[in-house]
Design a protein around this motif. Sequence first.
Motif, PDB file in Angstrom:
ATOM      1  N   THR A  84       0.814  -1.216   0.000  1.00 19.18           N
ATOM      2  CA  THR A  84       0.000   0.000   0.000  1.00 19.18           C
ATOM      3  C   THR A  84       0.847   1.265   0.000  1.00 19.18           C
ATOM      4  OG1 THR A  84      -1.725  -1.146   1.237  1.00 19.18           O
ATOM      5  CG2 THR A  84      -1.779   1.258   1.294  1.00 19.18           C
ATOM      6  N   HIS A  85       2.008   1.228   0.624  1.00 17.80           N
ATOM      7  CA  HIS A  85       2.748   2.445   0.935  1.00 17.80           C
ATOM      8  C   HIS A  85       3.949   2.700   0.024  1.00 17.80           C
ATOM      9  CE1 HIS A  85       0.340   2.412   4.577  1.00 17.80           C
ATOM     10  NE2 HIS A  85       0.756   1.183   4.830  1.00 17.80           N
ATOM     11  N   VAL A  86       4.166   1.855  -0.960  1.00 14.32           N
ATOM     12  CA  VAL A  86       5.363   2.005  -1.798  1.00 14.32           C
ATOM     13  C   VAL A  86       5.279   3.297  -2.599  1.00 14.32           C
ATOM     14  CG1 VAL A  86       6.765   0.995  -3.617  1.00 14.32           C
ATOM     15  CG2 VAL A  86       5.644  -0.496  -1.943  1.00 14.32           C
ATOM     16  N   SER A  87       6.384   4.048  -2.578  1.00 13.11           N
ATOM     17  CA  SER A  87       6.494   5.274  -3.357  1.00 13.11           C
ATOM     18  C   SER A  87       7.887   5.333  -3.953  1.00 13.11           C
ATOM     19  CB  SER A  87       6.265   6.500  -2.458  1.00 13.11           C
ATOM     20  OG  SER A  87       7.330   6.622  -1.518  1.00 13.11           O
ATOM     21  N   SER A  88       8.143   6.347  -4.751  1.00 16.21           N
ATOM     22  CA  SER A  88       9.463   6.478  -5.369  1.00 16.21           C
ATOM     23  C   SER A  88      10.557   6.671  -4.330  1.00 16.21           C
ATOM     24  CB  SER A  88       9.467   7.644  -6.362  1.00 16.21           C
ATOM     25  OG  SER A  88       9.156   8.863  -5.695  1.00 16.21           O
ATOM     26  N   GLY A  89      10.188   7.118  -3.130  1.00 15.89           N
ATOM     27  CA  GLY A  89      11.172   7.327  -2.084  1.00 15.89           C
ATOM     28  C   GLY A  89      11.385   6.137  -1.171  1.00 15.89           C
ATOM     29  N   ALA A  90      10.782   5.001  -1.487  1.00 19.54           N
ATOM     30  CA  ALA A  90      10.960   3.820  -0.651  1.00 19.54           C
ATOM     31  C   ALA A  90      12.416   3.386  -0.631  1.00 19.54           C
ATOM     32  CB  ALA A  90      10.086   2.679  -1.165  1.00 19.54           C
ATOM     33  N   ALA A  91      12.853   2.861   0.496  1.00 18.43           N
ATOM     34  CA  ALA A  91      14.246   2.419   0.623  1.00 18.43           C
ATOM     35  C   ALA A  91      14.512   1.242  -0.301  1.00 18.43           C
ATOM     36  CB  ALA A  91      14.530   2.021   2.066  1.00 18.43           C
ATOM     37  N   PRO A  92      15.717   1.151  -0.872  1.00 21.00           N
ATOM     38  CA  PRO A  92      16.071  -0.023  -1.680  1.00 21.00           C
ATOM     39  C   PRO A  92      15.828  -1.302  -0.890  1.00 21.00           C
ATOM     40  CG  PRO A  92      17.770   1.657  -1.845  1.00 21.00           C
ATOM     41  CD  PRO A  92      16.822   2.122  -0.788  1.00 21.00           C
ATOM     42  N   ILE A  93      15.316  -2.320  -1.589  1.00 20.27           N
ATOM     43  CA  ILE A  93      14.934  -3.547  -0.908  1.00 20.27           C
ATOM     44  C   ILE A  93      15.377  -4.771  -1.698  1.00 20.27           C
ATOM     45  CG2 ILE A  93      12.650  -3.665  -1.986  1.00 20.27           C
ATOM     46  CD1 ILE A  93      11.548  -4.625   0.737  1.00 20.27           C
ATOM     47  N   LEU A  94      15.860  -5.762  -0.980  1.00 20.55           N
ATOM     48  CA  LEU A  94      16.118  -7.091  -1.527  1.00 20.55           C
ATOM     49  C   LEU A  94      15.072  -8.025  -0.933  1.00 20.55           C
ATOM     50  CD1 LEU A  94      17.792  -9.300  -2.994  1.00 20.55           C
ATOM     51  CD2 LEU A  94      19.197  -9.451  -0.912  1.00 20.55           C
ATOM     52  N   ILE A  95      14.309  -8.679  -1.805  1.00 23.00           N
ATOM     53  CA  ILE A  95      13.244  -9.581  -1.376  1.00 23.00           C
ATOM     54  C   ILE A  95      13.624 -10.987  -1.822  1.00 23.00           C
ATOM     55  CG2 ILE A  95      10.773 -10.048  -1.449  1.00 23.00           C
ATOM     56  CD1 ILE A  95      10.507  -7.157  -2.689  1.00 23.00           C
ATOM     57  N   ILE A  96      13.720 -11.915  -0.883  1.00 24.33           N
ATOM     58  CA  ILE A  96      14.048 -13.305  -1.206  1.00 24.33           C
ATOM     59  C   ILE A  96      12.938 -14.193  -0.647  1.00 24.33           C
ATOM     60  CG2 ILE A  96      15.797 -15.098  -1.133  1.00 24.33           C
ATOM     61  CD1 ILE A  96      17.894 -13.079  -0.474  1.00 24.33           C
ATOM     62  N   HIS A  97      12.465 -15.124  -1.481  1.00 25.94           N
ATOM     63  CA  HIS A  97      11.295 -15.911  -1.088  1.00 25.94           C
ATOM     64  C   HIS A  97      11.355 -17.279  -1.746  1.00 25.94           C
ATOM     65  CE1 HIS A  97       6.951 -15.128   0.403  1.00 25.94           C
ATOM     66  NE2 HIS A  97       7.138 -16.443   0.376  1.00 25.94           N
ATOM     67  N   GLY A  98      11.062 -18.318  -0.988  1.00 28.14           N
ATOM     68  CA  GLY A  98      11.006 -19.661  -1.531  1.00 28.14           C
ATOM     69  C   GLY A  98       9.772 -19.879  -2.389  1.00 28.14           C
ATOM     70  N   VAL A  99       9.963 -20.427  -3.573  1.00 25.76           N
ATOM     71  CA  VAL A  99       8.853 -20.635  -4.497  1.00 25.76           C
ATOM     72  C   VAL A  99       7.823 -21.608  -3.928  1.00 25.76           C
ATOM     73  CG1 VAL A  99       8.257 -21.553  -6.785  1.00 25.76           C
ATOM     74  CG2 VAL A  99      10.247 -20.050  -6.519  1.00 25.76           C
TER      75      VAL A  99
END
Length: 277
Positions: A203-218
């Motif tokens: 809901t809150h993602v904007s252009s100023g959001a902090a860089p993020i690494l997302i890792i998730h098991g399929v």
Amino acid sequence: MIYRDAVVAHVDGFRPLLLDLVTPVGGGPVPVVLWIHGGAWMRGTNKPYPTPVPVDLIRDGLLDAGIAVASVQYRLSAEAIFPAQLYDVKAAVRWLRHHAVELGLDSGRFGAWGDSAGGHLAALLAVTGHRGDLEGDLGVTGVSSAVQACVDWYGPAHLASMQAQSHPLATDDYDAPDSVVSRLLGAPVQTVLERAAIASPVTHVSSGAAPILIIHGVEDRLVPVDQSRMLADAYDRAGANARFTPIDNADHVFEGVDHRPLVKASVDFLSTALRVE
């Protein structure tokens, strides 16, 4: 240097919120990463406890990279409903930033890393640093709660969609009145969609959001991998910096694969984002 049981804030009718901080050997100021534990928002602690998550490997990897580690507490869902959990981790960020000089920390280089429920809270930190209405008033105030980088390991990102996206072998019904999501929100999730949206990082993602690494098991049977895809897609639409890494053959907590390369990739990401020389 090790600091144990630093009191971040006192909550009326509740135990004090504490954190433990370990800083690397050498001179400062150094960046710091908040480690936020998982446990379905119902259990877990910032103290050592039996868990398949390689917490020691994570801590040692960060310290070896020259990054301090703050293990933080937050109220569990039986103690308080959302947004208490977000307010608690934001209070920890503000406390650390307020005391940065005496602790040898760089106030401009803060990161967050969590798994599962902790990944959800870490992602919320990454996307709500500008949201004064989601700040809370615990502990130190008047200091930014923004983080400059985030690692999200298999965290929920859109609470109202979790049941619809469930793995074919999932056993939890997230729309049930007693589900872990409903307990976090204080009511069945589909009856409090506005609250569920506020509690959802997407809901809150904007252009100023902090860089993020997302890792998730399929093959995650607890938190659907499409939750992370949604978050990465929201980052892309906003023009923010996200890297999404799905892990084949991995269940929740990356069961079935070696954690070590994933820890290394996460530490490397944070080292780059937090400008570790």
